[in-house]
Design an enzyme around this catalytic site. Structure first.
Site, PDB file in Angstrom:
ATOM      1  CE1 TYR A  78     -16.119  38.125   6.482  1.00 40.94           C
ATOM      2  CE2 TYR A  78     -14.996  38.287   4.360  1.00 40.94           C
ATOM      3  CZ  TYR A  78     -15.703  37.547   5.293  1.00 40.94           C
ATOM      4  OH  TYR A  78     -15.978  36.224   5.045  1.00 40.94           O
ATOM      5  CE  LYS A  82     -13.226  35.674   6.998  1.00 36.95           C
ATOM      6  NZ  LYS A  82     -13.515  34.405   7.662  1.00 36.95           N
TER       7      LYS A  82
END
Length: 187
Positions: A78, A82
């Protein structure tokens, strides 16, 4: 004006981006909902595709909703995706790029996410009462900060706003009707 596009065929929609000086990108999914490949496709490929097309069609100020902990070198998928998305956008040379890194978004979702619901309940009844800026971001705070930042002058060409900056920005006074009209005319 709402325009629908197929993110899988983003290059077929340049007219959807034409003429807008400013874009807000709040696109994202979860690994649990989309799998690893789907998560990367949405949170990297789609966002980078949108930004590239927006830039090509004249966007001057691009707003990206990212996440606390974004880091292109992270071991966690994650945070890594990002961070990679942020890096890709910083290389596009927008006149202004605003990256927002909120903490846990405090939002009531229509979809069922038991673990997130549990975490939000704990946060609302503990941390958010004592120190709301530490680990939570109510969506009204985020939206207000993004809106007000759109009209803030003399900012760096690339800015990363962490959770504390979002709270400070959201507390700014709103514009008078005359100031807002002038800001809108300049956009």
């Amino acid at each position: 004006e709402q325009r629908q596009i197929d993110f899988e065929k983003i290059d077929d929609y340049p007219e959807a981006f034409h003429g807008a000086d400013m874009h807000f990108c709040c696109l994202g999914t979860t690994r649990g909902k989309s799998g690893v490949e789907g998560f990367r496709r949405v949170d990297f490929d789609y966002i980078v595709g949108v930004a590239r097309l927006a830039k090509q069609e004249g966007c001057k100020h691009f707003h990206l909703l990212s996440s606390l902990g974004a880091d292109s070198h992270s071991l966690f998928l994650y945070n890594k995706v990002k961070g990679q998305t942020e890096t890709a956008l910083t290389q596009m040379s927008f006149e202004r790029l605003s990256i927002y890194r909120p903490a846990m978004l405090m939002v009531d979702r229509t979809e069922h996410r038991p673990l997130e619901n549990f975490a939000q309940t704990i946060m609302r009844n503990t941390v958010q009462r004592i120190a709301p800026e530490w680990m939570t971001t109510p969506i009204d705070i985020l939206a207000r900060a993004m809106y007000l930042n759109s009209f803030t002058k003399d900012r760096p060409s690339i800015e990363i706003l962490d959770n504390h900056a979002l709270f400070r920005l959201s507390q700014q006074q709103t514009f008078t009707t005359k100031e807002q009209s002038q800001a809108t005319d300049e956009s």
